[in-house]
Every structure is written in C-alpha cells, then in structure tokens.
Design an enzyme around this catalytic site. Structure first.
Site, PDB file in Angstrom:
ATOM      1  N   ASP A  67      32.031 -13.375  -7.105  1.00  0.00           N
ATOM      2  CA  ASP A  67      31.480 -13.364  -8.464  1.00  0.00           C
ATOM      3  C   ASP A  67      30.278 -12.429  -8.597  1.00  0.00           C
ATOM      4  O   ASP A  67      29.703 -12.332  -9.672  1.00  0.00           O
ATOM      5  CB  ASP A  67      31.084 -14.790  -8.866  1.00  0.00           C
ATOM      6  CG  ASP A  67      30.760 -14.919 -10.345  1.00  0.00           C
ATOM      7  OD1 ASP A  67      31.446 -14.278 -11.168  1.00  0.00           O
ATOM      8  OD2 ASP A  67      29.806 -15.651 -10.688  1.00  0.00           O
ATOM      9  N   SER A  88      30.489 -14.740 -17.208  1.00  0.00           N
ATOM     10  CA  SER A  88      31.860 -14.936 -16.736  1.00  0.00           C
ATOM     11  C   SER A  88      32.571 -15.950 -17.621  1.00  0.00           C
ATOM     12  O   SER A  88      31.991 -16.970 -18.009  1.00  0.00           O
ATOM     13  CB  SER A  88      31.866 -15.426 -15.293  1.00  0.00           C
ATOM     14  OG  SER A  88      31.270 -14.477 -14.434  1.00  0.00           O
ATOM     15  N   GLN A 119      39.030 -11.493 -12.899  1.00  0.00           N
ATOM     16  CA  GLN A 119      37.992 -12.176 -13.668  1.00  0.00           C
ATOM     17  C   GLN A 119      37.830 -11.504 -15.028  1.00  0.00           C
ATOM     18  O   GLN A 119      37.913 -10.276 -15.124  1.00  0.00           O
ATOM     19  CB  GLN A 119      36.647 -12.148 -12.930  1.00  0.00           C
ATOM     20  CG  GLN A 119      35.525 -12.889 -13.650  1.00  0.00           C
ATOM     21  CD  GLN A 119      34.206 -12.783 -12.906  1.00  0.00           C
ATOM     22  OE1 GLN A 119      33.593 -11.733 -12.866  1.00  0.00           O
ATOM     23  NE2 GLN A 119      33.772 -13.884 -12.294  1.00  0.00           N
TER      24      GLN A 119
END
Length: 291
Positions: free
Chosen positions: A207, A232, A282
């Site tokens: 991430d 995110s 993502q």
C-alpha cells in the site's frame, strides 16, 4: 532486526479478546490517520489466526471505508464463511468508534500441484546499486518535503527498506512521465519462517507506492506535496508462489487508467530470482484540490 521492525511486528501481533475477535494497536506519534497497509495486514493476521496452519493465503479483496483513528484500538471481527476440503474463506470487519472502517475477504488454500507458468520478470537494476530507503528519505526530507510529511513517511516506512528505481512523484512534480514505477523492498532485518507473517508484511508494503504510477502520468506529487487529495478505495492481492518479505522483492507498478476522480494501479511483485510471487490491484481517490 531494527527497533522499527520490532515495533511493526508488535502491531501485527493482535490481542485475541474472543474466539474470533481481535484487537490491534496503531502508530500514534505523527500519523494523522491509520496507514491503510497496516489495517490490511492486521485484518489478514486476524483471518489467518482462524485458519488451519496447512492452508496459506492465496488472495484478498478489501475496501477502505473510513479513515482510521490512530489514537484508539481497532477491533477485528472474523466471520468463518467457509471451511472446504481445499479452500477456506474468511471475512473480517475492522471497527472503530462503533463504525466499520475496513472490510476484508480472504481465501486460503491447502497446497496442491497443478499447471504452472508465469510472465517474464521485467528488467531492473540490482537493489544494492540504489540508495537505501533511509538515505533517500534523508535527501528527500531536505529537498522536497515538509518536516511533518517527512516524519509521516519515516514512521510508516521505517521497518521497510524501500528503494526507488526512478525518482518518486513528489521529487519530480511538473514532469509528466510514463505511468510506471518500480521499487525494491524488504524488511530491515530477518523474520521468522511463518508464511502468514511474510504475506502480511508484503500486504503492508503493497500500500506504500502502488498509486505512484497514476501521479507520474500527470506530473503530480500526491499527498506529500498537497497537489492531490487522495485515499485508497479498494485493494486486491493474489499470492502465487512462496516468497520471503525479508528478501528483496521487485514491485513493478503501472496505471492503465485514471478518470472520474479515481486512479487505478496494478502491479506484479517478483522475487529476486525471477519468480512471480504476487499480483496487486488498487484503486484510489485522486482529486485535484480546488483553489
């Protein structure tokens, strides 16, 4: 093992407060909200602790619902969705202040043999030829970042040696580049042989930089310089082959699209000897600040 890695491992060592309910802590010093990779890794720890040891994580799908508050614990509730002969499925909800902040579905599989092929690993310089994460951050903090942003990066990345192949977006603001970036990463220190631990640490690291490729395509520096408001939205990973998070992994990232205030990043993570270990996708909010 450095003290920062020891601290991160402590954050991943969740407290079990009921059979399928766990409690996790967060960094509290300088981070205004909980780092998303930490929540994802902790949720995967919670799921994994309800699964037989002979089944390894093979995929996860997650949604970030609300910003996490680093000042209070996070409670993780695990639902045992399915226990099959080959596959085990778990659902995890992370809760703070009585509201869900994160949702994870994870699947685990009993090892079996089958068809085997993979794409070819892309070219990249050796990680030893690149500045260490600490060296780069010290230079970036002096040239590009405010003290507050540098402290935030230092805290979330202090356990991971993250080596950029190219300059990160915040160091090349205004330069439109190919929507692709590469970093090598590994933990600052050796880890135990627990496969779940390595999967969770790779989840944590995944991430950190995945949406960089979106920023590069527009010459933006992101939250670090304040020219993008971002967060995110969802995160998915598939674990293909065994790997160790304390050995060098190449994170090859690209962005096929950004539109509607959102940007998509996709990536492959390779072991140094060329095995495709993980695929990652993502999507995040990518809004240009007004005024």
């Amino acid at each position: 093992m450095n003290s920062e890695l020891d601290t991160l491992l402590g954050l991943l060592d969740l407290e079990r407060i009921e059979e399928d309910i766990f409690r996790g802590r967060s960094h509290t010093a300088v981070v205004p909200r909980v780092f998303g990779g930490q929540v994802a890794a902790q949720a995967l720890v919670a799921a994994g602790r309800t699964v037989p040891d002979d089944r390894g994580a093979h995929s996860l799908h997650a949604y970030f619902l609300r910003p996490g508050d680093p000042g209070v614990p996070i409670v993780y509730t695990v639902d045992r969705i399915r226990d099959g002969r080959s596959f085990t499925t778990r659902r995890v909800v992370a809760v703070q202040h009585g509201q869900p902040i994160f949702h994870l579905s994870a699947s685990f599989q009993l090892h079996e043999e089958g068809l085997d092929h993979q794409a070819e690993m892309p070219d990249a310089p050796d990680p030893e030829s690149l500045p260490s994460g600490d060296e780069r951050l010290a230079r970036y903090a002096e040239q590009y970042l405010s003290p507050q942003v540098a402290d935030r990066l230092r805290q979330t990345r202090s356990a991971i040696d993250l080596r950029y192949v190219q300059e990160p977006p915040f160091a090349t603001v205004g330069q439109v580049r190919e929507a692709r970036s590469q970093v090598w990463f590994r933990t600052y220190g050796k880890l135990a042989d627990d496969p779940l631990l390595h999967v969770c640490l790779a989840t944590y690291a995944s991430d950190m930089t995945l949406l960089d490729s979106v920023l590069l395509a527009h010459g933006r520096g992101g939250w670090a310089v304040g020219d993008i408001v971002g967060a995110s939205l969802d995160h998915a990973m598939w674990f293909h082959r065994p790997f160790r998070a304390d050995e060098w992994l190449l994170y090859d990232q690209e962005s096929p699209s950004s539109s509607g205030g959102r940007g998509l990043g996709q990536a492959r993570i390779w072991t140094r000897d060329g095995r495709l270990a993980i695929s990652v996708i993502q999507e995040g909010v990518m809004r240009v600040p007004r005024g």
